[in-house]
Design a protein around this motif. Sequence first.
Motif, PDB file in Angstrom:
ATOM      1  N   ALA A   9       0.849  -1.189   0.000  1.00  0.00           N
ATOM      2  CA  ALA A   9       0.000   0.000   0.000  1.00  0.00           C
ATOM      3  C   ALA A   9       0.889   1.246   0.000  1.00  0.00           C
ATOM      4  CB  ALA A   9      -0.891  -0.011   1.242  1.00  0.00           C
ATOM      5  N   PRO A  10       0.396   2.379  -0.529  1.00  0.00           N
ATOM      6  CA  PRO A  10       1.219   3.593  -0.591  1.00  0.00           C
ATOM      7  C   PRO A  10       1.755   3.997   0.782  1.00  0.00           C
ATOM      8  CG  PRO A  10      -0.763   3.866  -1.902  1.00  0.00           C
ATOM      9  CD  PRO A  10      -0.925   2.581  -1.162  1.00  0.00           C
ATOM     10  N   ASP A  11       3.026   4.275   0.841  1.00  0.00           N
ATOM     11  CA  ASP A  11       3.696   4.680   2.079  1.00  0.00           C
ATOM     12  C   ASP A  11       4.475   5.957   1.788  1.00  0.00           C
ATOM     13  OD1 ASP A  11       5.324   5.041   4.297  1.00  0.00           O
ATOM     14  OD2 ASP A  11       5.646   2.895   4.610  1.00  0.00           O
ATOM     15  N   ALA A  12       3.872   7.108   2.101  1.00  0.00           N
ATOM     16  CA  ALA A  12       4.465   8.403   1.762  1.00  0.00           C
ATOM     17  C   ALA A  12       5.782   8.644   2.488  1.00  0.00           C
ATOM     18  CB  ALA A  12       3.476   9.526   2.079  1.00  0.00           C
ATOM     19  N   LYS A  13       5.875   8.229   3.725  1.00  0.00           N
ATOM     20  CA  LYS A  13       7.113   8.437   4.481  1.00  0.00           C
ATOM     21  C   LYS A  13       8.256   7.623   3.889  1.00  0.00           C
ATOM     22  CE  LYS A  13       4.976   9.699   8.900  1.00  0.00           C
ATOM     23  NZ  LYS A  13       4.823   9.328  10.343  1.00  0.00           N
ATOM     24  N   ALA A  14       7.963   6.392   3.525  1.00  0.00           N
ATOM     25  CA  ALA A  14       8.991   5.548   2.913  1.00  0.00           C
ATOM     26  C   ALA A  14       9.423   6.127   1.574  1.00  0.00           C
ATOM     27  CB  ALA A  14       8.466   4.127   2.733  1.00  0.00           C
ATOM     28  N   LEU A  15       8.457   6.646   0.813  1.00  0.00           N
ATOM     29  CA  LEU A  15       8.783   7.243  -0.481  1.00  0.00           C
ATOM     30  C   LEU A  15       9.716   8.436  -0.306  1.00  0.00           C
ATOM     31  CD1 LEU A  15       8.212   7.296  -3.582  1.00  0.00           C
ATOM     32  CD2 LEU A  15       6.390   8.945  -3.081  1.00  0.00           C
ATOM     33  N   ALA A  16       9.409   9.311   0.643  1.00  0.00           N
ATOM     34  CA  ALA A  16      10.248  10.492   0.884  1.00  0.00           C
ATOM     35  C   ALA A  16      11.657  10.085   1.294  1.00  0.00           C
ATOM     36  CB  ALA A  16       9.604  11.374   1.945  1.00  0.00           C
ATOM     37  N   ARG A  17      11.750   9.081   2.164  1.00  0.00           N
ATOM     38  CA  ARG A  17      13.075   8.640   2.627  1.00  0.00           C
ATOM     39  C   ARG A  17      13.874   8.032   1.482  1.00  0.00           C
ATOM     40  NH1 ARG A  17      14.287   3.705   4.006  1.00  0.00           N
ATOM     41  NH2 ARG A  17      12.104   3.148   4.388  1.00  0.00           N
ATOM     42  N   ARG A  18      13.241   7.177   0.695  1.00  0.00           N
ATOM     43  CA  ARG A  18      13.941   6.503  -0.394  1.00  0.00           C
ATOM     44  C   ARG A  18      14.339   7.494  -1.494  1.00  0.00           C
ATOM     45  NH1 ARG A  18      12.782   1.080  -1.043  1.00  0.00           N
ATOM     46  NH2 ARG A  18      14.307   1.196  -2.755  1.00  0.00           N
ATOM     47  N   MET A  19      13.491   8.469  -1.778  1.00  0.00           N
ATOM     48  CA  MET A  19      13.827   9.472  -2.783  1.00  0.00           C
ATOM     49  C   MET A  19      14.998  10.332  -2.306  1.00  0.00           C
ATOM     50  SD  MET A  19      12.255   9.162  -5.595  1.00  0.00           S
ATOM     51  CE  MET A  19      10.934   8.113  -6.177  1.00  0.00           C
ATOM     52  N   GLY A  20      15.030  10.605  -1.023  1.00  0.00           N
ATOM     53  CA  GLY A  20      16.162  11.336  -0.468  1.00  0.00           C
ATOM     54  C   GLY A  20      17.459  10.565  -0.645  1.00  0.00           C
ATOM     55  N   GLU A  21      17.398   9.257  -0.465  1.00  0.00           N
ATOM     56  CA  GLU A  21      18.586   8.415  -0.659  1.00  0.00           C
ATOM     57  C   GLU A  21      19.012   8.408  -2.127  1.00  0.00           C
ATOM     58  OE1 GLU A  21      17.375   5.323   2.972  1.00  0.00           O
ATOM     59  OE2 GLU A  21      17.202   4.718   0.862  1.00  0.00           O
ATOM     60  N   LEU A  22      18.026   8.330  -3.042  1.00  0.00           N
ATOM     61  CA  LEU A  22      18.346   8.365  -4.472  1.00  0.00           C
ATOM     62  C   LEU A  22      18.996   9.692  -4.856  1.00  0.00           C
ATOM     63  CD1 LEU A  22      15.419   6.800  -6.557  1.00  0.00           C
ATOM     64  CD2 LEU A  22      17.715   5.918  -6.194  1.00  0.00           C
ATOM     65  N   LYS A  23      18.521  10.764  -4.254  1.00  0.00           N
ATOM     66  CA  LYS A  23      19.069  12.083  -4.557  1.00  0.00           C
ATOM     67  C   LYS A  23      20.534  12.167  -4.167  1.00  0.00           C
ATOM     68  CE  LYS A  23      18.130  17.006  -3.854  1.00  0.00           C
ATOM     69  NZ  LYS A  23      17.218  17.982  -3.199  1.00  0.00           N
ATOM     70  N   VAL A  24      20.886  11.605  -3.044  1.00  0.00           N
ATOM     71  CA  VAL A  24      22.279  11.603  -2.597  1.00  0.00           C
ATOM     72  C   VAL A  24      23.149  10.835  -3.596  1.00  0.00           C
ATOM     73  CG1 VAL A  24      23.870  10.778  -0.816  1.00  0.00           C
ATOM     74  CG2 VAL A  24      21.721  11.887  -0.160  1.00  0.00           C
ATOM     75  N   VAL A  25      22.682   9.667  -4.012  1.00  0.00           N
ATOM     76  CA  VAL A  25      23.434   8.855  -4.977  1.00  0.00           C
ATOM     77  C   VAL A  25      23.596   9.603  -6.295  1.00  0.00           C
ATOM     78  CG1 VAL A  25      23.398   6.738  -6.342  1.00  0.00           C
ATOM     79  CG2 VAL A  25      22.718   6.676  -3.938  1.00  0.00           C
ATOM     80  N   ALA A  26      22.513  10.233  -6.774  1.00  0.00           N
ATOM     81  CA  ALA A  26      22.561  10.964  -8.038  1.00  0.00           C
ATOM     82  C   ALA A  26      23.523  12.146  -7.953  1.00  0.00           C
ATOM     83  CB  ALA A  26      21.168  11.458  -8.411  1.00  0.00           C
ATOM     84  N   ARG A  27      23.547  12.806  -6.818  1.00  0.00           N
ATOM     85  CA  ARG A  27      24.461  13.938  -6.652  1.00  0.00           C
ATOM     86  C   ARG A  27      25.906  13.473  -6.673  1.00  0.00           C
ATOM     87  NH1 ARG A  27      23.265  18.932  -5.571  1.00  0.00           N
ATOM     88  NH2 ARG A  27      21.158  18.440  -4.849  1.00  0.00           N
ATOM     89  N   GLU A  28      26.171  12.322  -6.060  1.00  0.00           N
ATOM     90  CA  GLU A  28      27.530  11.772  -6.073  1.00  0.00           C
ATOM     91  C   GLU A  28      27.981  11.419  -7.486  1.00  0.00           C
ATOM     92  OE1 GLU A  28      27.233   8.510  -3.396  1.00  0.00           O
ATOM     93  OE2 GLU A  28      27.491   9.731  -1.584  1.00  0.00           O
ATOM     94  N   LYS A  29      27.033  11.049  -8.342  1.00  0.00           N
ATOM     95  CA  LYS A  29      27.356  10.698  -9.723  1.00  0.00           C
ATOM     96  C   LYS A  29      27.466  11.924 -10.630  1.00  0.00           C
ATOM     97  CE  LYS A  29      25.334   6.050  -9.714  1.00  0.00           C
ATOM     98  NZ  LYS A  29      24.342   5.145 -10.348  1.00  0.00           N
ATOM     99  N   GLY A  30      27.189  13.097 -10.091  1.00  0.00           N
ATOM    100  CA  GLY A  30      27.304  14.321 -10.878  1.00  0.00           C
ATOM    101  C   GLY A  30      26.091  14.646 -11.717  1.00  0.00           C
ATOM    102  N   TYR A  31      24.937  14.066 -11.390  1.00  0.00           N
ATOM    103  CA  TYR A  31      23.745  14.269 -12.200  1.00  0.00           C
ATOM    104  C   TYR A  31      23.129  15.657 -12.030  1.00  0.00           C
ATOM    105  CZ  TYR A  31      23.628   9.229 -13.208  1.00  0.00           C
ATOM    106  OH  TYR A  31      23.921   7.947 -13.639  1.00  0.00           O
ATOM    107  N   PHE A  32      23.586  16.412 -11.059  1.00  0.00           N
ATOM    108  CA  PHE A  32      23.046  17.743 -10.832  1.00  0.00           C
ATOM    109  C   PHE A  32      23.948  18.833 -11.425  1.00  0.00           C
ATOM    110  CE2 PHE A  32      20.810  15.169  -7.814  1.00  0.00           C
ATOM    111  CZ  PHE A  32      19.572  15.769  -7.662  1.00  0.00           C
ATOM    112  N   GLU A  33      24.954  18.413 -12.182  1.00  0.00           N
ATOM    113  CA  GLU A  33      25.907  19.369 -12.738  1.00  0.00           C
ATOM    114  C   GLU A  33      25.725  19.503 -14.245  1.00  0.00           C
ATOM    115  OE1 GLU A  33      29.740  17.935 -11.662  1.00  0.00           O
ATOM    116  OE2 GLU A  33      29.338  17.945  -9.499  1.00  0.00           O
ATOM    117  N   ILE A  34      25.800  20.730 -14.734  1.00  0.00           N
ATOM    118  CA  ILE A  34      25.771  20.999 -16.167  1.00  0.00           C
ATOM    119  C   ILE A  34      27.145  21.515 -16.554  1.00  0.00           C
ATOM    120  CG2 ILE A  34      24.764  22.405 -18.003  1.00  0.00           C
ATOM    121  CD1 ILE A  34      22.161  22.386 -16.566  1.00  0.00           C
ATOM    122  N   THR A  35      27.822  20.776 -17.396  1.00  0.00           N
ATOM    123  CA  THR A  35      29.200  21.099 -17.758  1.00  0.00           C
ATOM    124  C   THR A  35      29.271  22.349 -18.634  1.00  0.00           C
ATOM    125  OG1 THR A  35      29.090  19.669 -19.700  1.00  0.00           O
ATOM    126  CG2 THR A  35      29.884  18.683 -17.637  1.00  0.00           C
TER     127      THR A  35
END
Length: 381
Positions: A17-43
């Motif tokens: 069933a939908p779990d908004a708190k889990a979604l927010a936590r997991r998306m926050g974790e994905l954001k950290v990983v994406a930032r480490e990979k440089g996905y937030f940078e425009i060369t």
Amino acid sequence: MTTVAVENNIHCPPLRAPDAKALARRMGELKVVAREKGYFEITLWEQIFRISELLLAPVIAFLLLTQGGVSAFIGMFILGIHFPRTAYLSHDIAHEQWGSRKGKYAQFMFMLVEIMQGFGPTWWVEKHELHHAFPNACKTDTDGVLTPIDGDIDARPFIVWDKALADFNLKSDSSTGKSIALLLARIQTLLFFPMLSIARFNWSWQSIEVAFRNGKNLEGALCISHWILGLTIAGYLTPGAAWTGWAWFLIAQCIGGLILACVFVLSHTGMEVYDATNAEGFYDRQARSTRNTPTSVFFDWLAGGLNSQIEHHMFPTMARRYLAKMREPTRQVMIECGYQYESITNRAAMAEVMRALKEASSAMISSAASQKALNTPNFMG
């Protein structure tokens, strides 16, 4: 709330069933990983490419206009495609992907876009940030009518975007206003694409009006200069009568408006329209109301990568060219947290849009009939 996933039009069952708190936590974790990979940078090379595209596309289009015939026709489409491509660049700057939008570099880029595009950031940024915060969201007024918070689903009286907004679209202080809204609702599926094609004229007018109202006189003047310069140059360069150049320029505007409007409607129309008080935070709101439309490399480019709309809404400051890389991890997280991940073709998405518009039209007609019945005296009693 629907809790099925759609990938290439194939429905998959949710894991929970939908779990908004889990979604927010997991998306926050994905954001950290994406930032480490440089996905937030425009060369720097990408910035140079985007600026070159902004400047060269209209030059090529106008040069083709001077040749007339088929060449002018091709140039018209190049200019039409240039407009949404330029809007995507402005969109990136407004999302501060190129640094602070209040910085001198961003301000210079906004000025360049205002001339090339006819849009200004004063109107657009406020509207767009509200859309990102509350996509498809509404509030329930004291009279019980669901009223849009997201201005992108408030096009009264021209379009009723969802059946849940039928009563809102019928709200008017005059019977004439209600009659006009009802008439347009009856034929909105026929008028839909023509309305989308003239959207750029409305957006530009709003940009100019809001800029001057807020004392941004230079911004308003630069937006006006887009039209004066475009029509003047087109009228001068066309090998035929001046009016043929003006028509060429205005049709290109319609092509650009249709493309840009479709990117939005395919991403949100037909998705859930909800009372924001019933939503459970930022990520829950995005998950409820957004779909992807990945179709081909060409359409990914034409949509500026924003057909990965789910990922853009989950990570609004991420560079657009990395959004597609986040599709699979985002899908996995949303499904595991009990949310739908709708990823369908452009054709299927447009079918969903037209279905939603037809349902909204029917809801308007039914609501108007009910209101009329309630207001009609009963002489048989």
